[in-house]
Scaffold this motif. Structure first.
Motif, PDB file in Angstrom:
ATOM      1  N   GLY A   1       0.822  -1.208   0.000  1.00 45.36           N
ATOM      2  CA  GLY A   1       0.000   0.000   0.000  1.00 45.36           C
ATOM      3  C   GLY A   1       0.852   1.252   0.000  1.00 45.36           C
ATOM      4  N   ASN A   2       1.900   1.278   0.814  1.00 38.83           N
ATOM      5  CA  ASN A   2       2.800   2.430   0.830  1.00 38.83           C
ATOM      6  C   ASN A   2       3.507   2.604  -0.502  1.00 38.83           C
ATOM      7  N   SER A   3       3.895   1.497  -1.113  1.00 36.19           N
ATOM      8  CA  SER A   3       4.527   1.578  -2.438  1.00 36.19           C
ATOM      9  C   SER A   3       3.538   2.095  -3.471  1.00 36.19           C
ATOM     10  N   ALA A   4       2.277   1.687  -3.327  1.00 35.29           N
ATOM     11  CA  ALA A   4       1.251   2.173  -4.249  1.00 35.29           C
ATOM     12  C   ALA A   4       1.099   3.684  -4.129  1.00 35.29           C
ATOM     13  N   ILE A   5       1.148   4.187  -2.884  1.00 34.74           N
ATOM     14  CA  ILE A   5       1.073   5.636  -2.677  1.00 34.74           C
ATOM     15  C   ILE A   5       2.251   6.318  -3.365  1.00 34.74           C
TER      16      ILE A   5
ATOM     17  N   GLY B   1       4.232 -12.706  -3.975  1.00 35.88           N
ATOM     18  CA  GLY B   1       5.218 -12.721  -2.911  1.00 35.88           C
ATOM     19  C   GLY B   1       6.441 -11.891  -3.242  1.00 35.88           C
ATOM     20  N   LEU B   2       6.898 -11.982  -4.498  1.00 39.18           N
ATOM     21  CA  LEU B   2       8.056 -11.198  -4.907  1.00 39.18           C
ATOM     22  C   LEU B   2       7.746  -9.704  -4.891  1.00 39.18           C
ATOM     23  N   VAL B   3       6.520  -9.337  -5.276  1.00 43.01           N
ATOM     24  CA  VAL B   3       6.109  -7.927  -5.214  1.00 43.01           C
ATOM     25  C   VAL B   3       6.152  -7.434  -3.768  1.00 43.01           C
ATOM     26  N   ALA B   4       5.648  -8.256  -2.850  1.00 43.24           N
ATOM     27  CA  ALA B   4       5.645  -7.881  -1.433  1.00 43.24           C
ATOM     28  C   ALA B   4       7.072  -7.746  -0.901  1.00 43.24           C
ATOM     29  N   ILE B   5       7.956  -8.668  -1.290  1.00 43.55           N
ATOM     30  CA  ILE B   5       9.353  -8.591  -0.840  1.00 43.55           C
ATOM     31  C   ILE B   5      10.002  -7.310  -1.345  1.00 43.55           C
ATOM     32  N   ALA B   6       9.770  -6.988  -2.629  1.00 42.00           N
ATOM     33  CA  ALA B   6      10.342  -5.768  -3.199  1.00 42.00           C
ATOM     34  C   ALA B   6       9.795  -4.527  -2.477  1.00 42.00           C
ATOM     35  N   ALA B   7       8.490  -4.545  -2.158  1.00 46.01           N
ATOM     36  CA  ALA B   7       7.889  -3.402  -1.479  1.00 46.01           C
ATOM     37  C   ALA B   7       8.495  -3.197  -0.102  1.00 46.01           C
ATOM     38  N   VAL B   8       8.706  -4.283   0.633  1.00 47.47           N
ATOM     39  CA  VAL B   8       9.285  -4.174   1.978  1.00 47.47           C
ATOM     40  C   VAL B   8      10.740  -3.723   1.906  1.00 47.47           C
ATOM     41  N   LEU B   9      11.503  -4.279   0.982  1.00 42.41           N
ATOM     42  CA  LEU B   9      12.900  -3.895   0.849  1.00 42.41           C
ATOM     43  C   LEU B   9      13.052  -2.437   0.445  1.00 42.41           C
TER      44      LEU B   9
ATOM     45  N   ARG C   1      11.160  -0.017   1.541  1.00 41.77           N
ATOM     46  CA  ARG C   1      10.737   0.872   2.616  1.00 41.77           C
ATOM     47  C   ARG C   1      11.953   1.430   3.354  1.00 41.77           C
ATOM     48  N   PRO C   2      12.048   2.766   3.471  1.00 42.90           N
ATOM     49  CA  PRO C   2      13.213   3.336   4.157  1.00 42.90           C
ATOM     50  C   PRO C   2      13.195   3.107   5.663  1.00 42.90           C
ATOM     51  N   ASP C   3      12.021   2.776   6.222  1.00 43.68           N
ATOM     52  CA  ASP C   3      11.926   2.606   7.674  1.00 43.68           C
ATOM     53  C   ASP C   3      11.918   1.141   8.094  1.00 43.68           C
ATOM     54  N   GLY C   4      12.214   0.237   7.168  1.00 44.20           N
ATOM     55  CA  GLY C   4      12.237  -1.187   7.502  1.00 44.20           C
ATOM     56  C   GLY C   4      13.604  -1.597   8.033  1.00 44.20           C
ATOM     57  N   GLY C   5      13.620  -2.431   9.052  1.00 37.10           N
ATOM     58  CA  GLY C   5      14.883  -2.922   9.597  1.00 37.10           C
ATOM     59  C   GLY C   5      15.416  -4.078   8.773  1.00 37.10           C
ATOM     60  N   GLN C   6      16.530  -4.624   9.220  1.00 38.50           N
ATOM     61  CA  GLN C   6      17.163  -5.720   8.480  1.00 38.50           C
ATOM     62  C   GLN C   6      16.309  -6.977   8.467  1.00 38.50           C
TER      63      GLN C   6
ATOM     64  N   ASP D   1      -1.151  13.460   4.531  1.00 40.25           N
ATOM     65  CA  ASP D   1       0.217  12.947   4.550  1.00 40.25           C
ATOM     66  C   ASP D   1       0.248  11.627   3.797  1.00 40.25           C
ATOM     67  N   THR D   2       1.425  11.034   3.718  1.00 38.94           N
ATOM     68  CA  THR D   2       1.572   9.773   2.973  1.00 38.94           C
ATOM     69  C   THR D   2       1.586   8.561   3.885  1.00 38.94           C
ATOM     70  N   ALA D   3       1.385   8.766   5.190  1.00 40.79           N
ATOM     71  CA  ALA D   3       1.486   7.659   6.144  1.00 40.79           C
ATOM     72  C   ALA D   3       0.235   6.788   6.096  1.00 40.79           C
ATOM     73  N   LEU D   4       0.388   5.570   5.579  1.00 40.13           N
ATOM     74  CA  LEU D   4      -0.732   4.642   5.497  1.00 40.13           C
ATOM     75  C   LEU D   4      -1.142   4.193   6.893  1.00 40.13           C
ATOM     76  N   THR D   5      -0.181   4.051   7.765  1.00 41.46           N
ATOM     77  CA  THR D   5      -0.445   3.799   9.187  1.00 41.46           C
ATOM     78  C   THR D   5       0.341   4.830   9.985  1.00 41.46           C
ATOM     79  N   VAL D   6      -0.268   5.351  11.025  1.00 38.49           N
ATOM     80  CA  VAL D   6       0.384   6.380  11.830  1.00 38.49           C
ATOM     81  C   VAL D   6       1.555   5.766  12.588  1.00 38.49           C
ATOM     82  N   PRO D   7       2.773   6.318  12.456  1.00 35.86           N
ATOM     83  CA  PRO D   7       3.922   5.787  13.193  1.00 35.86           C
ATOM     84  C   PRO D   7       3.670   5.794  14.698  1.00 35.86           C
ATOM     85  N   ARG D   8       4.094   4.737  15.348  1.00 29.33           N
ATOM     86  CA  ARG D   8       3.918   4.600  16.794  1.00 29.33           C
ATOM     87  C   ARG D   8       5.286   4.737  17.467  1.00 29.33           C
TER      88      ARG D   8
END
Length: 524
Positions: free
Chosen positions: A56-60, A117-125, A127-132, A246-253
Motif C-alpha cells: 500500500g505504501n509503495s502504491a502511494i 510474494g516477490l512484489v511484497a518482498i520488493a515493497a518491503v525492501l 521501505r526506508p523505515d524497515g529494519g534488516q 500525509d503519505t502515512a498509510l499507518t500512523v507511526p507509533r
C-alpha cells in the motif's frame, strides 16, 4: 440442494477438474493465509513490514500525481481507507482468478502466488523505515501462500483418486475441515499480528507528557478576531478537526521515550536531542495557520492552532550553521523527507518551531507525536515534517526530497488566498440582508484587504476581523440586500505587499492553487 443433486453436479464435473467454487475458495484462502502470516511476523519485526501495508505504501509512492490529487480532493483524509479497500478488492479478485486458473493443476496458482510474494518482498525492501529483519514478513507470506494453496489443492483433488463414494465423501469432509482450519488460523494469526503491532504504548507515552505550560504563551485570541457566529470557521481549529494530509498509510507509533532528533551535516557540531532535552527547555507557544499545497481554491486543507515547542533556530545555532545558504533536509521516522531553506528556519520573525504540543496538549499521534516541524508561510510539503527524527544541513539541491522527486516545486511559499464559508455552496438563505463571511490568509505577510462581489457586480470591501498576527488567517464579513432567486458570490484578497489574488485558476500542483473562490446559492 439434496444429496442426489450434489452427486449429480459432481458427476457432471470433469473427473480431473475442480468445481468453480472450490477452486476460487482455494485461491482466496491462500491469499488470506499469506496476509495473516505476513502481518503476524510484522508484529515482531515492525508494523510497516506487513506485506499488505508495504504494498500500500509503495502504491502511494508510485501513484501518478493526477490520481493522488483526485483522491485527496474527493476523499480527503479517507483517501487511505479507499486505497486499502481497493487493494483488498483487487487481491480478492486476483485470488479468485488464481484459483480458477488452477482447476486442473496447481501450477498457475503457485506462479501467481510467487509473483505476489516477490512484489511484497520488493515493497518491503524498498521501505526506508524497515529494519534488516523486515524482509522476513513477506517471506513468511510467500511461504504461507504457496504452502496453503498447494495443500488445499491436493486435498481437494484427492477425490479424483478415491475408489469409492465413501472415500470421496471423506475427501470432501477433509477439504471442508482443512478450509475451515485455514480460515480460523488466518484470523487468529492476523489478530495476533495486529495486537503485536500495537503493543508499543504510544498512547500512554503521550499521556505521560502531561500538561505543557509554555514560558512564553501565545497572546489571547480577541473576540473580535472571530466571525464564526455568522458562519465563518472558528479561529482556532480543534485538534480533531485540524486537516490531515500525509503519505502515512499507518500512523507511526513512536514513544517520546524513544524519540531522538539528530542534527548533522554542514554544521560545526553534530547534536542529538532527546524528548527530555526539548521538554525541559523554555517552551514557547505560537498561533499559526498551516496550509496544504493540495488545497484547491476554496478547499478545507487550511487550519489554525496554538503550537507549543522550541524555536528551530535555537537548535540549529547550537549545532553551528556556518553556511546560511544551506538547506535543512528533514526526515520522518517513516522515511518521508522534505527540504527547507535554512534561512527560513533561522528567521526569528517567521518563528519556525519544533513543536511538541498543539492546542494545550501533546501533539496528537496523527499530527506528528512526539515532535514535528511547523514553519509559518511555507506549504507543509516543503517544511512540516511530522514524526521528525533527522535534520541534515546540505547544500541546495544536494538531495531531492519526497515530493520534489515527483515533480513538485522545490520551494513552497504559501500563496495569498481567500475562502467563502457562508453561505455554503448551493445552500439556501432567507431573502433580505444576506451575510457573507469567510477567511483569507497570506502567512508571514498579512491580509490588507478582502473584496466581495455579488452576481458579477462591483467589488465591495469586506469588514476585516482583528488581526491576531501575520502568521494566521484573517476572518472577514460583509452583507448584501438580495431578493429571491439564484446568486453567485466571489471573493478576492490583497496582502500587505499589495498583491491581489489572480483570477486565473491553476491546480494545486506543483506549487499551490490560484483563483477566486466562487459559490452559487439560492435566496428563498
Amino acid at each position: 440442494m439434496d444429496t442426489m443433486e450434489r452427486d449429480a453436479v459432481a458427476e457432471a464435473q470433469p473427473a480431473d477438474k475442480l468445481p468453480v467454487p472450490i477452486a476460487a475458495l482455494i485461491g482466496v484462502l491462500a491469499v488470506a493465509a499469506a496476509l495473516a502470516a505476513g502481518h503476524f511476523v510484522a508484529g515482531f519485526v515492525g508494523p510497516t513490514a506487513s506485506p499488505f501495508l508495504a504494498v500500500g505504501n509503495s502504491a502511494i509512492d508510485l501513484t501518478p500525481e493526477s490520481l493522488k490529487s483526485f483522491a485527496i480532493r474527493n476523499f480527503g483524509s479517507n483517501d487511505k481507507v479507499v486505497l486499502l479497500s481497493g487493494m483488498a478488492v483487487t487481491m480478492l479478485l486476483v485470488a479468485v482468478v488464481a484459483g480458477l486458473l488452477s482447476r486442473r493443476k496447481p501450477l498457475p496458482g503457485l506462479v501467481i502466488a510467487g509473483a505476489l510474494g516477490l512484489v511484497a518482498i520488493a515493497a518491503v525492501l524498498n521501505r526506508p523505515d524497515g529494519g534488516q529483519l523486515a524482509v522476513l514478513a513477506p517471506i513468511a507470506s510467500l511461504a504461507a501462500a504457496i504452502g496453503v494453496f498447494r495443500w488445499l489443492h491436493l486435498v481437494a483433488t484427492s477425490r479424483f483418486t478415491a475408489e469409492s463414494a465413501h472415500d470421496q465423501g471423506l475427501s470432501r469432509r477433509r477439504f471442508l475441515y482443512s478450509s475451515a482450519g485455514v480460515a480460523v488460523g488466518a484470523g487468529v494469526l492476523g489478530g495476533v499480528g495486529q495486537f503485536l503491532s500495537g503493543r508499543v504504548d504510544v498512547e500512554g507515552s503521550r499521556a505521560g507528557v502531561g500538561s505543557l505550560r509554555p514560558k512564553v504563551p501565545a497572546p489571547a485570541i480577541p473576540n473580535t478576531a472571530d466571525f464564526s457566529a455568522i458562519g465563518s470557521s472558528k479561529f482556532i481549529t480543534s485538534n480533531e478537526k485540524f486537516y490531515r494530509v500525509d503519505t502515512a498509510l499507518t500512523v507511526p507509533r513512536l514513544r517520546a521515550e524513544d524519540w531522538k532528533l539528530r542534527v548533522h551535516g554542514l554544521v560545526d557540531n553534530e547534536r542529538t536531542f532527546d524528548f527530555g532535552d526539548i521538554r525541559d527547555r523554555d517552551l514557547v507557544e505560537k498561533t499559526i495557520t498551516m496550509t496544504c499545497v493540495s488545497n484547491e481554491v476554496g478547499g478545507p486543507y487550511v487550519s489554525t492552532a496554538n503550537f507549543i515547542g522550541v524555536p528551530v533556530r535555537d537548535l540549529l545555532l547550537e549545532a553551528g550553521v556556518p553556511n546560511r545558504s544551506a538547506w535543512v533536509f528533514s526526515t520522518s521516522v517513516d522515511g518521508w523527507t522534505t527540504a527547507t531553506p535554512v534561512a527560513d528556519l533561522l528567521d526569528e520573525e517567521r518563528g519556525a518551531l519544533l513543536a511538541i504540543g498543539m492546542n494545550g496538549e501533546a501533539l496528537p499521534l496523527e499530527h506528528g507525536f512526539p515532535a514535528r516541524l511547523v514553519v509559518p508561510g511555507l506549504y507543509g510539503y516543503a517544511s512540516a515534517t511530522k514524526w521528525v527524527v533527522d535534520l541534515e544541513l546540505i547544500t541546495e539541491g544536494a538531495k531531492k526530497f519526497y515530493w520534489e522527486e515527483r515533480g513538485w516545486a522545490t520551494r513552497g511559499p504559501i500563496k495569498t488566498q481567500s475562502r467563502i464559508d457562508f453561505p455554503v455552496g448551493f445552500g439556501n438563505v432567507p431573502a433580505g440582508k444576506v451575510q457573507v463571511a469567510g477567511v483569507a490568509w497570506a502567512q508571514t505577510v498579512g491580509i490588507d484587504k478582502v473584496e466581495v462581489r455579488m452576481d458579477g457586480g462591483p467589488w465591495q470591501a469586506a469588514e476585516l476581523a482583528t488581526e491576531v498576527n501575520d502568521r494566521t488567517w484573517r476572518q472577514w464579513r460583509t452583507e448584501f440586500d438580495l431578493g429571491s432567486g439564484s446568486h453567485r458570490v466571489e471573493v478576492r484578497a490583497t496582502d500587505r505587499n499589495g498583491n491581489t489574488q489572480t483570477p486565473d485558476r491553476v491546480p494545486p500542483i506543483p506549487d499551490g492553487a490560484t483563483g477566486w473562490h466562487l459559490i452559487q446559492f439560492s435566496v428563498d
